[in-house]
Design an enzyme around this catalytic site. Structure first.
Site, PDB file in Angstrom:
ATOM      1  N   SER A  55     132.066  69.123  59.011  1.00  0.00           N
ATOM      2  CA  SER A  55     133.575  69.630  60.525  1.00  0.00           C
ATOM      3  C   SER A  55     134.425  69.985  59.540  1.00  0.00           C
ATOM      4  O   SER A  55     134.467  69.484  57.807  1.00  0.00           O
ATOM      5  CB  SER A  55     133.037  68.799  60.927  1.00  0.00           C
ATOM      6  OG  SER A  55     133.257  67.609  60.623  1.00  0.00           O
ATOM      7  N   ASP A  87     130.470  73.095  59.593  1.00  0.00           N
ATOM      8  CA  ASP A  87     129.843  72.826  61.092  1.00  0.00           C
ATOM      9  C   ASP A  87     131.446  72.921  61.430  1.00  0.00           C
ATOM     10  O   ASP A  87     131.950  72.470  61.896  1.00  0.00           O
ATOM     11  CB  ASP A  87     129.620  71.315  60.882  1.00  0.00           C
ATOM     12  CG  ASP A  87     128.798  70.720  62.249  1.00  0.00           C
ATOM     13  OD1 ASP A  87     127.763  71.774  63.057  1.00  0.00           O
ATOM     14  OD2 ASP A  87     128.694  69.991  62.412  1.00  0.00           O
ATOM     15  N   HIS A  88     130.683  73.640  63.323  1.00  0.00           N
ATOM     16  CA  HIS A  88     131.822  74.331  64.254  1.00  0.00           C
ATOM     17  C   HIS A  88     133.203  74.360  63.770  1.00  0.00           C
ATOM     18  O   HIS A  88     134.130  74.021  64.086  1.00  0.00           O
ATOM     19  CB  HIS A  88     132.071  72.328  64.921  1.00  0.00           C
ATOM     20  CG  HIS A  88     131.055  72.292  65.906  1.00  0.00           C
ATOM     21  ND1 HIS A  88     131.002  73.275  67.332  1.00  0.00           N
ATOM     22  CD2 HIS A  88     130.279  71.636  65.213  1.00  0.00           C
ATOM     23  CE1 HIS A  88     129.399  72.791  67.590  1.00  0.00           C
ATOM     24  NE2 HIS A  88     128.989  71.742  66.246  1.00  0.00           N
ATOM     25  N   ASP A 109     132.328  78.553  65.722  1.00  0.00           N
ATOM     26  CA  ASP A 109     131.599  78.345  67.202  1.00  0.00           C
ATOM     27  C   ASP A 109     133.254  78.865  68.226  1.00  0.00           C
ATOM     28  O   ASP A 109     134.565  78.121  68.518  1.00  0.00           O
ATOM     29  CB  ASP A 109     131.991  76.812  66.829  1.00  0.00           C
ATOM     30  CG  ASP A 109     131.791  75.838  68.620  1.00  0.00           C
ATOM     31  OD1 ASP A 109     131.402  76.944  69.602  1.00  0.00           O
ATOM     32  OD2 ASP A 109     131.320  74.741  68.521  1.00  0.00           O
ATOM     33  N   GLU A 139     127.436  79.937  68.224  1.00  0.00           N
ATOM     34  CA  GLU A 139     126.973  79.596  69.574  1.00  0.00           C
ATOM     35  C   GLU A 139     127.229  80.115  70.561  1.00  0.00           C
ATOM     36  O   GLU A 139     128.569  80.064  70.793  1.00  0.00           O
ATOM     37  CB  GLU A 139     127.121  77.986  70.018  1.00  0.00           C
ATOM     38  CG  GLU A 139     127.224  77.327  71.004  1.00  0.00           C
ATOM     39  CD  GLU A 139     127.521  75.444  70.215  1.00  0.00           C
ATOM     40  OE1 GLU A 139     127.465  75.024  69.442  1.00  0.00           O
ATOM     41  OE2 GLU A 139     127.637  74.761  71.337  1.00  0.00           O
ATOM     42  N   HIS A 184     126.514  66.014  71.895  1.00  0.00           N
ATOM     43  CA  HIS A 184     127.213  65.151  70.863  1.00  0.00           C
ATOM     44  C   HIS A 184     127.348  63.594  70.885  1.00  0.00           C
ATOM     45  O   HIS A 184     127.538  63.218  72.387  1.00  0.00           O
ATOM     46  CB  HIS A 184     128.529  66.314  70.240  1.00  0.00           C
ATOM     47  CG  HIS A 184     127.667  67.564  69.903  1.00  0.00           C
ATOM     48  ND1 HIS A 184     128.959  68.178  70.019  1.00  0.00           N
ATOM     49  CD2 HIS A 184     127.398  67.859  68.841  1.00  0.00           C
ATOM     50  CE1 HIS A 184     128.211  69.880  69.883  1.00  0.00           C
ATOM     51  NE2 HIS A 184     127.657  69.161  68.199  1.00  0.00           N
ATOM     52  N   GLY A 185     127.057  62.927  69.806  1.00  0.00           N
ATOM     53  CA  GLY A 185     127.541  61.610  70.469  1.00  0.00           C
ATOM     54  C   GLY A 185     126.477  60.958  70.234  1.00  0.00           C
ATOM     55  O   GLY A 185     125.492  61.118  69.634  1.00  0.00           O
ATOM     56  N   HIS A 216     121.413  71.829  67.573  1.00  0.00           N
ATOM     57  CA  HIS A 216     123.129  70.527  67.446  1.00  0.00           C
ATOM     58  C   HIS A 216     122.361  69.321  68.287  1.00  0.00           C
ATOM     59  O   HIS A 216     122.172  69.565  69.455  1.00  0.00           O
ATOM     60  CB  HIS A 216     124.420  71.595  67.775  1.00  0.00           C
ATOM     61  CG  HIS A 216     124.541  72.277  67.021  1.00  0.00           C
ATOM     62  ND1 HIS A 216     125.672  72.484  66.350  1.00  0.00           N
ATOM     63  CD2 HIS A 216     124.245  73.679  66.728  1.00  0.00           C
ATOM     64  CE1 HIS A 216     126.325  72.806  65.713  1.00  0.00           C
ATOM     65  NE2 HIS A 216     125.522  73.620  65.540  1.00  0.00           N
ATOM     66  N   GLY A 217     123.398  68.881  68.371  1.00  0.00           N
ATOM     67  CA  GLY A 217     123.262  67.545  68.847  1.00  0.00           C
ATOM     68  C   GLY A 217     121.982  66.749  69.221  1.00  0.00           C
ATOM     69  O   GLY A 217     121.332  66.420  70.536  1.00  0.00           O
TER      70      GLY A 217
HETATM   71 ZN   LIG Z   1     127.523  70.305  66.992  1.00  0.00          ZN
END
Ligand SMILES: [Zn+2]
Length: 314
Positions: A55, A87-88, A109, A139, A184-185, A216-217
């Site tokens: 990221s 990433d992102h 993103d 995305e 996410h998370g 993702h996520g």
């Molecule tokens: Zn992501």
């Protein structure tokens, strides 16, 4: 430097193979020596293609020089099918910077922007990246949750299938991250039986046959790590991931890249908490970091084998 100088490949060939043969390529996030060692060890052990995701905040954390050192230290060979991916990425400049550094793939993103702004920025990134043979992911739709300080959202919206087809056509990107209910998370759900929207995925597949999609996520937040963390002083009581059965189903669809970050973070934290609390006399960081690498390698091998089904694909 060019990515081929490091032995990396872009993601086009690996995603095409995953699409044709109904599996998913894992994208694991790294941010230091320990995470990178675990991911590479697991990929080599299982003969799986792998996408090393970094990221913007992880790039900042490592610094360009240290990151370049790690990239060189992998000693990748094109035959191994290792991609290094931003990433992102949030801006054209961030993507350009990663490409100039030697990344073989970038994600732009702009999902929080308007549809037209998202198209414009994604198209600009695709134009620049393709001149360098770098693959591009964008995305459409919004995932809730927190990945890091740059990637967080309290709301979510599913990807509109008609818009997805229009978006791919207008941007020239190589893969598309969609929103079908992941987040996410480590707090992805209120209960473990929440369902992903396979109906939306199906509609997207109908409009974009043979086009690689990305999820993702998609950590499943293993309960064994949550239990270790909470036993040894942590307080992640409501942590909950995506049900593994659903992720196995996802890997067989046109989703051919599945991102996993939280599961490695949890494995790392579980190992360190357990070792430090079990032995109060430890003061050599290598003692607990070795354990952290071991836990992370184990979860990567497990996910490659059971979730992505990318084992022995190279
Ligand atoms: Zn992501």
């Amino acid at each position: 430097m060019k990515f081929s100088d490091f032995g990396f490949v872009n993601t086009n060939e690996m995603l095409a193979d995953a699409l044709a043969n109904k599996y998913a390529v894992p994208a694991f996030n790294f941010y230091n020596f320990e995470t990178l060692t675990a991911i590479i060890t697991a990929a080599r052990k299982t003969h799986s293609p792998v996408i090393l995701a970094v990221s913007e905040s992880a790039m900042k954390y490592m610094g360009d020089d240290m990151l370049l050192g790690l990239m060189t230290g992998i000693c990748a060979s094109p035959a191994e099918q290792i991609a290094i991916h931003l990433d992102h990425g949030r801006t054209l400049d961030a993507c350009k910077h990663a490409i100039d550094l030697g990344f073989s793939s970038v994600m732009i993103d702009a999902s929080a922007k308007s549809f037209n702004e998202n198209i414009k920025l994604s198209r600009d990134v695709a134009k620049y990246a393709h001149r360098h043979n770098v693959s591009v992911e964008a995305e459409l739709g919004i995932l809730s949750g927190i990945e890091d300080e740059n990637t967080k959202s309290s709301n979510s919206s599913y990807t509109d299938p008609d818009a997805a087809a229009k978006f791919v056509d207008a941007t020239g990107i190589d893969s598309l991250a969609i929103a079908i209910g992941t987040s996410h998370g480590p707090y992805k759900c209120k209960s473990a039986d929440e369902k992903l929207r396979f109906d939306i995925l199906n509609e997207i597949e109908k409009r974009l046959p043979d086009f690689p999609l990305v999820l993702h996520g998609a950590s499943n937040v293993p309960q064994e790590f949550i239990d270790i963390i909470n036993t040894y002083g942590g307080k992640l009581h409501d942590a909950c991931g995506i049900d593994e059965k659903q992720l196995k189903r996802v890997a067989k669809t046109n989703i051919c890249k599945i991102n996993v970050d939280s599961d490695l973070r949890l494995a790392f934290t579980a190992a360190v908490r357990k070792v430090l609390q079990s032995d109060p006399y430890i003061f050599n960081p290598r003692d607990y970091l070795t354990k952290a690498i071991k836990y992370m390698t184990k979860i990567c091998v497990y996910e490659i084998t059971n979730k992505m089904k990318s084992k022995n694909k190279i």
